[in-house]
Design a protein around this motif. Sequence first.
Motif, PDB file in Angstrom:
ATOM      1  N   TRP A  48     -20.086 -16.044   4.843  1.00 54.57           N
ATOM      2  CA  TRP A  48     -18.940 -15.981   3.945  1.00 54.57           C
ATOM      3  C   TRP A  48     -17.762 -16.699   4.589  1.00 54.57           C
ATOM      4  N   GLY A  49     -17.224 -17.676   3.895  1.00 55.60           N
ATOM      5  CA  GLY A  49     -16.120 -18.444   4.452  1.00 55.60           C
ATOM      6  C   GLY A  49     -14.759 -17.878   4.106  1.00 55.60           C
ATOM      7  N   ARG A  50     -14.654 -17.179   2.970  1.00 58.68           N
ATOM      8  CA  ARG A  50     -13.387 -16.576   2.544  1.00 58.68           C
ATOM      9  C   ARG A  50     -13.704 -15.263   1.846  1.00 58.68           C
ATOM     10  N   ILE A  51     -13.010 -14.190   2.255  1.00 60.77           N
ATOM     11  CA  ILE A  51     -13.262 -12.855   1.714  1.00 60.77           C
ATOM     12  C   ILE A  51     -11.942 -12.313   1.191  1.00 60.77           C
ATOM     13  N   VAL A  52     -11.830 -12.205  -0.111  1.00 55.48           N
ATOM     14  CA  VAL A  52     -10.615 -11.713  -0.750  1.00 55.48           C
ATOM     15  C   VAL A  52     -10.927 -10.360  -1.383  1.00 55.48           C
ATOM     16  N   VAL A  53     -10.062  -9.382  -1.127  1.00 55.45           N
ATOM     17  CA  VAL A  53     -10.245  -8.045  -1.692  1.00 55.45           C
ATOM     18  C   VAL A  53      -9.068  -7.725  -2.599  1.00 55.45           C
ATOM     19  N   ALA A  54      -9.347  -7.331  -3.835  1.00 59.02           N
ATOM     20  CA  ALA A  54      -8.308  -6.915  -4.775  1.00 59.02           C
ATOM     21  C   ALA A  54      -8.328  -5.389  -4.876  1.00 59.02           C
ATOM     22  N   GLU A  55      -7.214  -4.765  -4.545  1.00 55.99           N
ATOM     23  CA  GLU A  55      -7.102  -3.300  -4.594  1.00 55.99           C
ATOM     24  C   GLU A  55      -5.740  -2.925  -5.174  1.00 55.99           C
ATOM     25  N   ARG A  56      -5.724  -2.111  -6.209  1.00 55.57           N
ATOM     26  CA  ARG A  56      -4.457  -1.787  -6.875  1.00 55.57           C
ATOM     27  C   ARG A  56      -3.774  -0.550  -6.329  1.00 55.57           C
ATOM     28  N   GLU A  57      -4.492   0.274  -5.559  1.00 56.66           N
ATOM     29  CA  GLU A  57      -3.924   1.529  -5.086  1.00 56.66           C
ATOM     30  C   GLU A  57      -3.305   1.374  -3.698  1.00 56.66           C
ATOM     31  N   ASP A  58      -1.997   1.610  -3.616  1.00 55.73           N
ATOM     32  CA  ASP A  58      -1.319   1.589  -2.311  1.00 55.73           C
ATOM     33  C   ASP A  58      -1.993   2.517  -1.320  1.00 55.73           C
ATOM     34  N   ALA A  59      -2.355   3.712  -1.802  1.00 57.41           N
ATOM     35  CA  ALA A  59      -2.900   4.725  -0.911  1.00 57.41           C
ATOM     36  C   ALA A  59      -4.169   4.244  -0.229  1.00 57.41           C
ATOM     37  N   ILE A  60      -5.062   3.629  -0.998  1.00 58.45           N
ATOM     38  CA  ILE A  60      -6.329   3.186  -0.416  1.00 58.45           C
ATOM     39  C   ILE A  60      -6.095   2.107   0.628  1.00 58.45           C
ATOM     40  N   ILE A  61      -5.198   1.189   0.350  1.00 61.38           N
ATOM     41  CA  ILE A  61      -4.871   0.163   1.357  1.00 61.38           C
ATOM     42  C   ILE A  61      -4.304   0.821   2.611  1.00 61.38           C
ATOM     43  N   ASP A  62      -3.412   1.796   2.444  1.00 59.18           N
ATOM     44  CA  ASP A  62      -2.830   2.511   3.590  1.00 59.18           C
ATOM     45  C   ASP A  62      -3.904   3.218   4.399  1.00 59.18           C
ATOM     46  N   TRP A  63      -4.847   3.869   3.727  1.00 54.77           N
ATOM     47  CA  TRP A  63      -5.898   4.612   4.438  1.00 54.77           C
ATOM     48  C   TRP A  63      -6.751   3.689   5.296  1.00 54.77           C
ATOM     49  N   ALA A 119     -12.917  -5.806  10.078  1.00 56.08           N
ATOM     50  CA  ALA A 119     -12.960  -6.701   8.922  1.00 56.08           C
ATOM     51  C   ALA A 119     -11.555  -7.098   8.488  1.00 56.08           C
ATOM     52  N   LEU A 120     -10.618  -6.158   8.543  1.00 59.70           N
ATOM     53  CA  LEU A 120      -9.236  -6.471   8.182  1.00 59.70           C
ATOM     54  C   LEU A 120      -8.613  -7.451   9.168  1.00 59.70           C
ATOM     55  N   ALA A 121      -9.051  -7.401  10.405  1.00 54.34           N
ATOM     56  CA  ALA A 121      -8.529  -8.314  11.424  1.00 54.34           C
ATOM     57  C   ALA A 121      -9.185  -9.687  11.374  1.00 54.34           C
ATOM     58  N   ASP A 122     -10.243  -9.826  10.608  1.00 53.61           N
ATOM     59  CA  ASP A 122     -10.964 -11.091  10.506  1.00 53.61           C
ATOM     60  C   ASP A 122     -10.091 -12.116   9.776  1.00 53.61           C
ATOM     61  N   PRO A 123      -9.919 -13.303  10.315  1.00 54.98           N
ATOM     62  CA  PRO A 123      -9.047 -14.299   9.670  1.00 54.98           C
ATOM     63  C   PRO A 123      -9.552 -14.762   8.303  1.00 54.98           C
ATOM     64  N   ARG A 124     -10.787 -14.493   7.972  1.00 51.85           N
ATOM     65  CA  ARG A 124     -11.311 -14.869   6.648  1.00 51.85           C
ATOM     66  C   ARG A 124     -10.871 -13.893   5.569  1.00 51.85           C
ATOM     67  N   THR A 125     -10.372 -12.712   5.971  1.00 48.96           N
ATOM     68  CA  THR A 125     -10.085 -11.626   5.034  1.00 48.96           C
ATOM     69  C   THR A 125      -8.652 -11.683   4.523  1.00 48.96           C
ATOM     70  N   VAL A 126      -8.511 -11.529   3.212  1.00 51.69           N
ATOM     71  CA  VAL A 126      -7.202 -11.417   2.564  1.00 51.69           C
ATOM     72  C   VAL A 126      -7.238 -10.198   1.653  1.00 51.69           C
ATOM     73  N   ILE A 127      -6.243  -9.308   1.794  1.00 53.76           N
ATOM     74  CA  ILE A 127      -6.127  -8.150   0.913  1.00 53.76           C
ATOM     75  C   ILE A 127      -5.029  -8.428  -0.103  1.00 53.76           C
ATOM     76  N   LEU A 128      -5.386  -8.366  -1.377  1.00 53.16           N
ATOM     77  CA  LEU A 128      -4.423  -8.532  -2.456  1.00 53.16           C
ATOM     78  C   LEU A 128      -4.112  -7.164  -3.057  1.00 53.16           C
ATOM     79  N   HIS A 129      -2.833  -6.785  -3.016  1.00 53.23           N
ATOM     80  CA  HIS A 129      -2.435  -5.533  -3.665  1.00 53.23           C
ATOM     81  C   HIS A 129      -2.183  -5.855  -5.127  1.00 53.23           C
TER      82      HIS A 129
END
Length: 223
Positions: free
Chosen positions: A85-100, A113-123
């Motif tokens: 996987w060259g780019r990993i984008v995660v879409a999450e709408r809940e603030d709480a889940i991202i915080d956890w 995985a969050l520290a992986d440079p390929r990963t992007v979290i979209l709130h």
Amino acid sequence: MTSPVTLDRRDGPHGEVVLRRRAEHFEIIANGTFLMDTSDGRSERLLVDAALAALPEESRSGASVLVGGLGVGFSLAHAAADPRWGRIVVAEREDAIIDWHREGPLSAVSGSALADPRTVILHTDLVTHLRTSPDTYDALCLDIDNGPDWTVTEDNESLYSAEGLAACAARLNPGGVLAVWSAQPSADFEDSLRNAGFSGVRTEEVPVARGVPDVVHLGIRPR
């Protein structure tokens, strides 16, 4: 069975989300509906693996994937563990889940995985992102409900409609794969995928000792 312990409870624009611990495992509850826990993870890993395997072989190296949503982090962690996987984008709408995941107990699952440079979290809300973003992906791995026939909130129902599936197709590169997790098979959803123009529609099951198996519904955007 061990009684659950509530670790956090949040009220947000989409209702209540709760993080609980039961023995050594964590559970996410949304609006009183059990979503997922950390006791297994086979079906979340299948979601990612089946999508990658369905891509043309020449497209698997460096492929991009949109994971929706973050959940307990199994799909994200499994994708990040695969160098294809060259780019990993995660879409999450809940603030709480991202915080956890970023600062709470679920960082044990997703921290690397969050520290992986390929990963992007979209709130962001996944349905809104699919309909408004200009970005495209090689795979969409969607796991925001208990399935097309059992949504967490009413506004998620539109994702599985003809309009929602058209938005999914628009976010996929030609030959890209749509993979949708479900707590039970849905023949009606298979028909919806075909009617929306997806090819190679099939359902893969996760074997269980008893009861109805978890499944992943798959469809390919034609080239």
